[in-house]
Design an enzyme around this catalytic site. Structure first.
Site, short mmCIF file in Angstrom:
data_model
loop_
_atom_site.label_atom_id
_atom_site.label_comp_id
_atom_site.label_asym_id
_atom_site.label_seq_id
_atom_site.Cartn_x
_atom_site.Cartn_y
_atom_site.Cartn_z
N GLN A 249 -4.88 -1.65 9.35
CA GLN A 249 -5.01 -2.95 8.60
C GLN A 249 -5.31 -4.01 9.83
O GLN A 249 -5.16 -3.96 11.02
CB GLN A 249 -3.20 -3.40 8.39
CG GLN A 249 -3.22 -4.20 7.80
CD GLN A 249 -3.67 -4.61 6.21
OE1 GLN A 249 -3.60 -3.64 5.78
NE2 GLN A 249 -3.86 -5.85 5.57
N ASP B 39 -11.02 2.49 3.46
CA ASP B 39 -11.37 1.08 3.28
C ASP B 39 -13.27 1.09 3.12
O ASP B 39 -13.52 -0.32 2.88
CB ASP B 39 -11.05 0.30 4.56
CG ASP B 39 -9.69 -0.20 4.61
OD1 ASP B 39 -9.46 -0.81 3.58
OD2 ASP B 39 -9.03 -0.27 5.74
N LYS C 159 0.78 -1.23 0.00
CA LYS C 159 0.21 0.05 -0.05
C LYS C 159 0.76 1.34 -0.05
O LYS C 159 0.59 2.25 -0.61
CB LYS C 159 -1.01 0.07 1.15
CG LYS C 159 -2.07 -0.92 1.05
CD LYS C 159 -2.76 -1.31 2.17
CE LYS C 159 -3.89 -2.58 2.00
NZ LYS C 159 -4.79 -3.00 3.28
N1 GUN Z 1 -6.92 -7.09 5.77
C1 GUN Z 1 -7.50 -7.81 4.92
N2 GUN Z 1 -7.77 -6.92 3.91
C2 GUN Z 1 -7.66 -5.91 4.22
C3 GUN Z 1 -8.15 -4.43 3.74
O1 GUN Z 1 -8.72 -4.40 2.47
N3 GUN Z 1 -7.94 -3.40 4.54
C4 GUN Z 1 -7.79 -3.46 5.80
N4 GUN Z 1 -7.81 -2.29 6.55
N5 GUN Z 1 -7.38 -4.69 6.18
C5 GUN Z 1 -7.36 -5.63 5.73
#
Ligand code: GUN
Length: 281
Positions: free
Chosen positions: A96, A119, A52
């Protein structure tokens, strides 16, 4: 043999488009920034967070990383989220998941300001998705939709089967397909005759979290198969679909890696841009 849908190439295209807009925004004095919070040292989460941050660089978006120890108290994480909510340099906030067991994920998700919730996990944004008023796109489902569209696969009127009912993927995926006029069935661990239902799908989205769960017997000839799986087997990334066998039968298929994963991150960049533009209030 199925046509391979190249998520890596499509994600690069989306990120290039985002970068153009980011550069234009910067020229007006607005600097998009994404705060990424990671708690603990889950190796998979570390890989995602690094990816990211790298995407932010590609899009000329500032990224701020907050890496907290596994033993972090819930109150401390909530205090950090409150600080980021108030920080004008931070356009978007991403915590996350998963979080360590002492922290209530729901509480943290609800603490993120909805207008910074890139998100789209906050109940307000989930509600908006439900009614089809997308502030932020749910990243993984939106990425799947772009992959389907890029292949020229029609959704309206088609039978769509989503395997998995998670809040992050299965549920919002079903909504997006429904808004595009698909006829949607959601299957899960309690579903009876799952293979038979999956075999009826023109578009099959696998978000189960089990390596090679979807076998060729569960796929209709010519179907579009979207593999959301990110399973690790002997250190190797492996999807939810038995790729080799299913590719011989499907019409379209996404690979793992190089399918949905890069598109999820590209959609996150789109959302961060939207947040910086103040599109979501
Ligand atoms: N953990 C697995 N997929 C995601 C996601 O798309 N966003 C976040 N914040 N955590 C995750």
């Amino acid at each position: 043999m199925a046509v391979l849908i190249d998520g890596k190439a499509l994600a690069a295209k989306v990120k290039a488009e985002v970068r153009l807009e980011v550069d234009a925004l910067r020229a007006q004095g607005v600097e998009p920034g994404l705060a990424v919070v990671i708690v603990g040292d889950d190796p998979a989460s570390r890989i995602y967070v690094n990816a990211k941050k790298k995407a932010c660089e590609a899009c000329n978006i500032r990224s701020f990383e907050y890496a907290l120890p596994a033993g972090t108290a819930e109150g401390d994480l909530l205090a950090l989220v409150a600080k980021l909510n108030a920080d004008p340099q931070v356009s978007g906030i991403l915590v996350q998941l998963p979080l360590p067991p002492q922290i209530d994920e729901g509480k943290v998700i609800a603490a993120v300001a909805p207008e910074k919730d890139v998100d789209a996990f906050h109940p307000v944004n989930v509600g908006r998705i439900m009614v089809g008023n997308y502030g932020f796109l749910p990243c993984t489902p939106a990425g799947c939709l772009e992959l389907i569209d890029s292949a020229g696969v029609e959704i309206a009127g088609k039978r769509c089967v989503v395997i998995g009912r998670s809040n992050i993927v299965g549920k919002p995926m079903a909504m997006l397909l429904l808004h595009r006029h698909g006829t949607v069935t959601v299957c899960h661990s309690r579903t009876q005759n799952l293979a038979e239902i999956a075999r009826g799908a023109d578009i099959l989205v696998a978000a189960v979290g089990k390596a090679r769960f979807v076998t060729a017997e569960m796929v209709k000839e010519g179907a579009a198969v979207i593999d959301v799986g990110m399973n690790r087997e002997d250190g190797k990334l492996c999807g939810d679909v038995d790729f080799e066998a299913v590719a011989l039968k499907a019409g379209y298929i996404t690979p793992v890696p190089g399918g949905v994963g890069p598109m999820t991150i590209a959609m996150l960049m789109k959302n961060t841009l939207r947040a910086a533009k103040g599109c979501v209030r």
